[in-house]
Motif scaffolding. Structure first.
Motif: not given
Length: 146
Positions: A89-99, A101-115
């Protein structure tokens, strides 16, 4: 590069917040000059906080918007509340706000012990894996077109 520049420069491990701001502002100024017309939608912060009814923070997501893309910097949900779709829900929320505001792409990084699997379940694609960390840990780079 100016070969006639004869100033003695010093690299220092000591720094102040003001000095850090000078460096970041210098990079931003260069980026804006070099990436026109992408600076029409330059940068912003999108954060959402997950709280209990009595205002105790139990999670949140911190993101930076940059040139029509959103970078998820921090996503955390207290272990007690994991597995109940709050992260999604947090991810969907920021994606909606970003969209919006005109964003077309989301990126991130995470480690194998995370998610990494969590992000894949949220529709993210792994586009790079950095290996070489101790104990076989890997860093995953993920993206999603929104």
């Amino acid at each position: 590069m100016n070969d006639n520049l004869q100033e003695d420069l010093v690299i220092s491990k000591d720094w102040t917040e003001e000095e850090t701001k000078v460096v970041c502002d210098g990079l931003i100024k260069y980026n804006r000059r070099s990436s026109r017309p992408l600076d029409e939608q330059w940068s912003d912060t999108i954060n959402l906080i997950l709280k209990t009814k009595d205002d105790k923070v139990v999670g949140g997501i911190m993101c930076n918007m940059f040139m029509y893309s959103l970078y998820i910097d921090v996503l955390w949900v207290d272990e007690k509340y994991r597995g109940h779709d709050y992260g999604s829900k947090l991810i969907a929320g920021v994606e909606e706000i970003a969209k919006e505001k005109g964003c077309i792409l989301v990126d991130t990084c995470t480690y194998s012990y995370q998610s990494p699997d969590f992000y894949v379940k949220c529709g993210y694609e792994i586009y790079g894996i950095l290996e070489g960390f101790p104990e076989g840990i890997k860093k995953y780079h993920l993206k999603k077109v929104i």
